[in-house]
Every structure is written in C-alpha cells, then in structure tokens.
Design an enzyme around this catalytic site. Sequence first.
Site, short mmCIF file in Angstrom:
data_model
loop_
_atom_site.label_atom_id
_atom_site.label_comp_id
_atom_site.label_asym_id
_atom_site.label_seq_id
_atom_site.Cartn_x
_atom_site.Cartn_y
_atom_site.Cartn_z
N ASP A 149 0.78 -1.24 0.00
CA ASP A 149 0.00 0.00 0.00
C ASP A 149 0.81 1.29 0.00
O ASP A 149 0.27 2.33 -0.38
CB ASP A 149 -1.00 -0.02 1.15
N TYR A 175 -10.20 -0.08 0.82
CA TYR A 175 -10.03 -0.45 2.21
C TYR A 175 -9.71 0.76 3.07
O TYR A 175 -9.06 1.70 2.61
CB TYR A 175 -8.87 -1.46 2.33
#
Length: 699
Positions: free
Chosen positions: A362, A450
């Site tokens: 990420d 997310y």
Amino acid sequence: MRMPVAYMVGMLCLFVQAIQGTLPPLSQKAASIFSDLSPAELRAVRTFLMSRPELGLQPSKGGSLAKNSLFLIEMLPPKKSQALCYLNTGTEPPRRRARAVVFFGTGAKPNITEYIVGPLPVPRFYRPSGQPVAFITRPMTQLEYKLVFNKLTELLAPLNQFLKDVSGFGLRDCQDRCLTFTDIAPRGLASGERRTWIILQRAIEGFFLHPVGLEVLINHGELDPARWSIETVWYNGQYFGTPQELAQQYAQGKVPIVQLVSHPDQTLFSSFVPRGEFNTGPPTNVHGAKVCEPQGHRYSVHGNLVEYSGWSLAFRLRTSTGLQLFDVRFNGERIAYEVSVQEAIAFYGGNSPATMQTKYIDVGWGMGSVTHELAPGIDCPETATFMDVYHHYDADAPVRYPNAICIFELPTGVPLRRHFDSNFQGGSTFYAGLEGHALVIRTTSTVYNYDYIWDFLLFPNGVLETKVHATGYVHTSFYTPEGIPYGTRLHTHLLGNIHTHLVHYKIDLDVSRQAPVCPYRGVLPEIHHWREGIGIFRHRCFIWTGGAGSPRPHLELEAGHPLGRYHLAVTQQHENEGVSSSLYIQNDPWHPSMSFENFLRNDESIDKQDLVAWVTVGFLHIPHSEDIPNTATPGNVVGFLLRPFNFFDEDPSVASRRTVIVRPKESGHGVQIQRWTPESPGHCVTKVPFSYNGTYSPI
Ligand SMILES: [Cu+2]
C-alpha cells in the site's frame, strides 16, 4: 475472520544508564524539528524546484506521461545523531529539509530521482538522494488513470453491446448507468512490465462489490497511450485473446453470459443505508454512549507536541507512509526515538486473473496521503482535538486534508487497577480503584476500497500500544464456481477473495538518558547496566508483546516485501535504513529498489548497539457474508504493546489523582470515600454523585 495464530511474545531489553534529569524538556520548539512541512514550506520547495530550468518540470495535471513532474514533497526527518544532539543538549536545531520525488518521463532513460531540498523555509540547494529508479516502477497518477480509462473506453468499444446486454451498464454515453474499474497490482509477472489487470464494475454506491464478470489485461508500459493494447480478456471463467474475439463469439451465441439484474438504489446491498430490524432491544434511533470531558481536556497538543499523564512526544503524518511518533518520553525519560507505521500489504488468492495476481503493497498507493476527514462522534469522539494535514502528492499545490488526525482521551471502560479487599465477613477492609484511560492518536488511510484506522495509545502506567483496525470494502471478483476454493460467495455474482493483511512497524527504542557527545560519534549509550532498586538488582527494560503472525506470502515476491518472515526483527540503527519499504516496490516487487531483507543480511552484531525493532502484525481475512457492506472493525484489529518491565520503581500511574479509595468507617456504619478529584464529574456523565456500598450478602 481471524485464523487462530500463534500469540507472539518478544522481549527487547534496552539497558539504560541511570543518569537522572539530563534531558531538557521536550518543548514545542524542539518537537517542531519533526513536524510535517507547512503549506508555505511545501510551496517554497515546489517553487524552488519548478524554477530550476535543468529539471524542466511541468505541472502534474494534464499533458502526457512523457514529461518531467514533481510527484511528492514531504519533510525529510533530520539525521538521528543531529536530532539527538539538539534534543539532548539544546544546541543548534538541525536544518529542516524536504524529500522531493521527481518523475523524469523525458529523455532517453526515463527515471525517478529523489532529491534532498533545503534549507527550509527558503531552499537554496537540491541534490540527488540515492540512485535513480526505473520509471516503470512509478506509482500510478491521476493523469495515468485518466489515460487508462480513455484507452479502455476506446479498446473495449467492440464490447459495447455485450456489456450493455450483460450488465445494463456501459463505458460511454451511459448517464447513470456507467461502468468503472479497479486496477490491481503488481502490474505484470516480471520486472520491467506495466501490464495491469482491470476489473470492470458497475459505478454504483459500493462499486467494489459490483463486478460485471469482465477482466482485461492492458499493457500500458509505453509512455504513449497510442501504443497501449489489451492483451487478454477474461469473462465469467473464459479467456479470449482480444475484445473483438469475445464480441464475435458472443454474437455467434458461443459465450455463456450471466445477465445481471438491475440495482435500484433502495435495495443496494453494498450501501450503508439501514435496513431490517433487530428483533430485541430498545429502539436504535437514539444516540448511544458518548465520551465526555466534564472538566475539559486532560492532555495538551501544541503544534506537533503532545503531553499526557507523564507522556510527551512529537508526531507527524508522513505523506508516504503514515503516522510517526518521535522522541517518545515518559516523565521526561526517553523511551523511543521513533515509533512509526512503515507498510501495509494484502496478498490475495483467486481464480480470476485479476485476483490471483493481486498483491497490494500500500505504500505504492500513497498510503500516508489518503488521510481523509474524520467524523466527530463516529471516527473519533466529539471531544477529540482534530487537526488538518497537508500533502503534496501527485498534485500541483499542497492539498489540505481537514480533520485528518484526531487526538482524544478514551475511557477504556476497564479499571487500570482495582481491588476489593474482602474482610471475609460480608464486607471489605477497603476498596480501591483507578479509572482506566488512554490517550489515542488516530488517523486513517483509505487505500481505494479499504480503510485502515491507525491508533497509538498512551496509558498512564507507561504502556504504549499500537493498533490498526481494518474496515471498508473488501476486494472482490465475479463469482464463478471455480473461484470457490479461493474465497466466499458473498452475493449472487460476488466472490470475496481470501487474503492476508500484514502491517509493518518500526520501533527505535532509545532508553537512554545520557546525552551523546556532540558532534555525535557512533554508538548510542544503550549499555548493559545493572541498577540497584528497592533491595533487588534488575534490568530496566521495555518489553514488546502482541502481534499476530500469518501465513507467509508468495515466495516468488518475497524479495519485495519479506514482512511475513519476521514477526520481530532487530537491526542496528542506520541512517540509510530509515524506512522498510518504498513507493516503487508495488510496481516492481521482483527487483525492488530497496529490500528490508538487506537490513538483516549483513550479519551485524546487535550487542551493545543502537537498535531498531521491526514488528510485523497481521491476520488472514477469509471474507464472509458479514463483510457486506463493509469489513467491520471488531475482530479485525492487530497491534502490539511496549510495556515497561522493571523500568520504573513501581507502576507510574500511582501519580494519577483519579484513584478512589473506600474504607468502612470505624463506627462500623457507612463508608469513608477518599478521592482527589471532585465528587461528581459533572452532569455530562451522570447527575448522581459517586457512591459505593462496600458490602455483599447472599440474596
Ligand atoms: Cu481484508
């Protein structure tokens, strides 16, 4: 859902010299050496670099990929040695500098070069930092997304009728029935590739849960979109060479299709809109319990300095990686030089080509930059202190993220300590308790689908806890029977794919009160030291506990992110090993620009050295129907604690005046309440003053 995993208990003992009171207090000015760049500083760096003709920088927005542009500006932390000199002795503060990431898309060898820019607030120099990395490894930009979407619309034109027939949605002239997409990473199967699988979805609320069954592989490695192509097409379990091939076979009636029903807004399963009823319990359309501070904040925030119940620290929200705490002290004594978030990864399994290749790393998606607004009363208590942050990431000016950080005191709902001292005759000799509280420093990262909720908690007994909650939408694929071994069928046409979450933290414990000689030379004085306490000899330590392991990620990609191998790794502190991940690993995990593994492979001694602990926490997520509409925070939380272990003479929370002691009166009637806070906290909690009976009896 969390799999049962081994509960890790590690122990780090950093031995200290018992030199009292040598550190000057951590002031707001001192803390500011770690503060993020202000908008003015970001603008100054931008203006300085944009005016350098030799860089040939153009705006990030618009134009083509074959240009030079300024991608990221953030504060470059001072060298630890210089920072400690200043913090410990009050000498000259280190000069503020910036890290700038420049995309060089022009010339024979496009590359990404990082620069150090300084001094701030008025930059006069810039110089390269490290080696340039391959241009193909760059994070995606808004410009590239726009170009990819335009190219998809063009290349998928032969499938317009097909898409309309199967989904009722389209890519052009679609009004409120448009398709959108999710791109996965890494982008290919080997270093040097930029070939991305795209999942087509209906652009409705919670589109992550609405794949239409079509995935396409677009090669966008060239800088000129005219040379991009779709190399493979997957629909409902079948592969096709080109969009035209699928269109032709569909026209000939050779492709079994799955026709989706329309989704009226009122019945969207991916929506947060309430539906259904609890069949027991009081009405739910009233407010629940709230945090309140009847006498105001018991903590202070000045700039990036936080003080609370013995604690003081500096913090920042680093654009590339997230929250960083610096110079963490308890009662003026340094516990850690740095505690920070480094990386979060999620590796997936699947049968569709997109999900079987999904390995999200990420930081490569701007994990620290997607820190969106926190809602009072939901994301943080209404009483919280909210702070804006400023990022310069894929933008042409600093961008303000309002209320991106919150700090609040949280009643933990469990006493920090309590005892009922029974007289074993139906009463007590005394009752005593200390209300449980923690100060929470929180931010979130919404990495596309997310949401991570990042917390650091400070307890008055010298314990520091980190937590990360996972929530938001799950990453899904179109349901086919072949997908079942890789996840759970969440809805008629929806598969929630199994995946592993791993999060990496850096803990530079610095349990040392001896000021280094300035200029700093070599090893910090974390010396093995025995200290005489109250009649005993002991080590003074901080221990690390917690952290859940998880299955090891795919071996072929471990070079890029070996976080799953090590629940706890300890290395010597080195200035050039400041972070364990980078912006560029996501798009080239095969030959990463840096590897955390290299921090460990040099076989250095960790005896009597300045040490850094690297902690991995994580969990396996097998999606389940209750992940609709979102993954919920209960159970999806991992973290670790730093706890004093023979570090203090006694529990330092004895300094709290929120203790209450109740003793029976000598007369034998009633009780005597001893407290150091007002009798009633005020009407925001209850109008009834504190009372205690202190007896028990059979009924
Ligand atoms: Cu998950």
